[in-house]
Design an enzyme around this catalytic site. Sequence first.
Site, PDB file in Angstrom:
ATOM      1  N   GLU A  40       1.332   3.751  -2.956  1.00 28.80           N
ATOM      2  CA  GLU A  40       0.838   2.461  -3.442  1.00 28.80           C
ATOM      3  C   GLU A  40       1.151   2.367  -4.925  1.00 28.80           C
ATOM      4  OE1 GLU A  40      -3.393   1.614  -3.198  1.00 28.80           O
ATOM      5  OE2 GLU A  40      -3.048  -0.489  -3.700  1.00 28.80           O
TER       6      GLU A  40
ATOM      7  N   CYS B 188      -5.144  -1.641  -1.659  1.00 25.61           N
ATOM      8  CA  CYS B 188      -5.743  -2.905  -2.094  1.00 25.61           C
ATOM      9  C   CYS B 188      -4.708  -3.960  -2.450  1.00 25.61           C
ATOM     10  CB  CYS B 188      -6.608  -2.657  -3.320  1.00 25.61           C
ATOM     11  SG  CYS B 188      -8.146  -1.861  -2.914  1.00 25.61           S
TER      12      CYS B 188
ATOM     13  N   ASN C 173      -5.967  -3.877   5.247  1.00 26.19           N
ATOM     14  CA  ASN C 173      -6.326  -2.655   4.532  1.00 26.19           C
ATOM     15  C   ASN C 173      -7.812  -2.681   4.238  1.00 26.19           C
ATOM     16  OD1 ASN C 173      -5.840  -0.282   2.664  1.00 26.19           O
ATOM     17  ND2 ASN C 173      -6.700  -1.769   1.230  1.00 26.19           N
ATOM     18  N   GLU C 174      -8.509  -1.669   4.671  1.00 24.95           N
ATOM     19  CA  GLU C 174      -9.946  -1.546   4.378  1.00 24.95           C
ATOM     20  C   GLU C 174     -10.687  -2.832   4.665  1.00 24.95           C
ATOM     21  OE1 GLU C 174     -10.927  -0.059   0.517  1.00 24.95           O
ATOM     22  OE2 GLU C 174     -10.191   1.927   1.033  1.00 24.95           O
TER      23      GLU C 174
HETATM   24  O1  AHR Z   1      -6.012   4.590  -2.920  1.00 29.29           O
HETATM   25  C1  AHR Z   1      -6.602   3.754  -3.850  1.00 29.29           C
HETATM   26  C2  AHR Z   1      -7.320   2.581  -3.228  1.00 29.29           C
HETATM   27  O2  AHR Z   1      -8.428   3.018  -2.512  1.00 29.29           O
HETATM   28  C3  AHR Z   1      -6.558   1.772  -2.238  1.00 29.29           C
HETATM   29  O3  AHR Z   1      -5.822   0.773  -2.819  1.00 29.29           O
HETATM   30  C4  AHR Z   1      -7.617   1.158  -1.381  1.00 29.29           C
HETATM   31  O4  AHR Z   1      -7.171   0.943  -0.068  1.00 29.29           O
HETATM   32  C5  AHR Z   1      -8.762   2.103  -1.507  1.00 29.29           C
HETATM   33  O5  AHR Z   1      -9.933   1.424  -1.858  1.00 29.29           O
END
Ligand code: AHR
Length: 618
Positions: free
Chosen positions: A23, A226, A350-351
């Site tokens: 990321e 994120c 994601n999440e």
């Molecule tokens: O890995 C860092 C962050 O942690 C990522 O962007 C997110 O998915 C999680 O909250």
Amino acid sequence: PTITVHPDQPLADLGDLYGIFFEDLNHAADGGLYAEMVQNRSFEFCSVDAPDYHALTAWEDAQGAPLTPAPLALRVLSDAPLNSNNLHYLQIDTHDPRTFRNHGYGQGMAFRRDAVYRFSVFARKLYAPVTLTVALTDDAGQILASGETVVTSDDWHQYFLTLTSRGTTAAGRLQLTVSGNAHVSLDMISLFPKDTFHHRINGVREDIGEQLAALHPRFMRFPGGCLVHDGSLDPRDRDAGYRWKNTIGPVEARPARRNSWGYNQTLGLGYYELFQLAEDIGAKPLPVLPGGWDPHHQWAAPMAELQPFIDDALDLIEFANGPVDSEWGAKRAAMGHPQPFHLEYLAIGNEEVGQEFFDRYPRFHNQIKARYPDIKLINSAGPFAAGSEFDRGWTSARQHHSDLVDEHYYMSPRWFLANQHRYDTYDAHGPKVFLGEYASHGNTWANALAEASYMIGLERNAAKVGLACYAPLLCNTDYVNWRPDLIWYDQQHVTGSVNYDVQKLFMTHQGSQNIAHEEANLPAPLPLPAAPTTGAVRFQGADADITYSNISYTDLLSDTTTQLADGTVTGQDQVPLLAKTSGYFRLTFDFVKTGGRPDKGMRLDFGVVDDQHRFGWS
Ligand code: AHR
């Protein structure tokens, strides 16, 4: 102890169990993996990306002072730009020769003696040809290499130079001198080392690429995290989401964006380059796409406008796997890769915790499976909280027959030791777990050992856990958004953490199958380390006043939630929220800085162990 193994009794295939997760946070792409050395190469930095940015960020005068516009002589303009996605450029109109330079990232550019660098620039002149002298310098301004190119074109044209450094420096600069009596426009001022990983043009840093390849990951998750679900899909919106279609094609036509980690993202390291990198390190690509719900801005794509998000997913599969005569397969081929990238896995979301996401997921799922039944689809569970938030993702996954569910957690080493058996009770017949992000809070031996122990639990449960990757992967020591991280670097060095060594050990020695075994006469288990000590949580202000509200506080182990009082913290004062804590917690709150935009639903997970708080946030 006696352990009896039964090689003739296979229990579960380990498949693609261990991979990595890339990321772009901590300047993982620009200023990190992406080998571009020039920061703000196309003058697109702006305060939307980060409050202290401006169009000349990272540009200096010949003495190293910030470069400032000079009326008429040196300006950042946007009329008749290079293209509509790259609006700004540097306009120089000067009688005298004018020298300026780029600082690069961190302490400066790292040049190595005898190494070769590739310079390029888009330029156009008005009136007479303009000579551009390009130099690599050390921190004292000594010239390490130089060359000249003459701008002869009246319209935008790309010029190239190759430079060989005579010396080594960790704090070098790229210096440009425009000849006198010049009227010239410059954009996409770029410098790459010739030696990129696998010698790719517009490629990644060789040293970091090698560090990734040495892991032998089975898959690579990207590009977030994120950052995937910010905002709309509107490419004209600087604050819009990460849309993969904006990240392919000519680099100079990719629209820079605000990365949700607080800096500019050039998208030079885009989907094509990430697919290519995955292939170069022998990993299966695993992209993550937004699901039409942005929890950061609390924005959901109206159902009637969801189809473009779904089309993005369908088109991405065609871009990766489609024949060269398909619309998107042709774009892949035009970029230099007629062979497919063999995409097998695709994650949506994601999440995710919002019902908005779970209302939209089925539409993605049904259309993707109807057209591409073999693609393994990954549903999303929220970040770890004891129970409830994970349930929604799992319920949706079971209902729609997702292949995997993405779970994330960042916890203390003690938690990882105590939860070694987490997956023993999971159902082996439903969707599998994709442990898409996990790490214990630190880069010490104790953390690495706790993670190693936990990974044994993943392998033992290979019938239920399909994929797992540590997070985050990369961190530039000069730009830390989040710690711990697996691999640390500056512009000159790269170092794997001790956690990296554990990942490498498990990845390079990943077995193919779990086989039946029995254990007898095991020694009594060692007691867990002492229980967490006490600590305090305070709300610390910034320069502006901060008003916070809707604060709730959850003890993650007992899953009990308490509401706390709203309040204001003034200047840099601190306001105690909880006087005494022990264990693992989550705070959620809304806050607004005086004069600022309200941030709703901020979330902070933390553990208190030996008087140290470790926390992540989103
Ligand atoms: O890995 C860092 C962050 O942690 C990522 O962007 C997110 O998915 C999680 O909250």
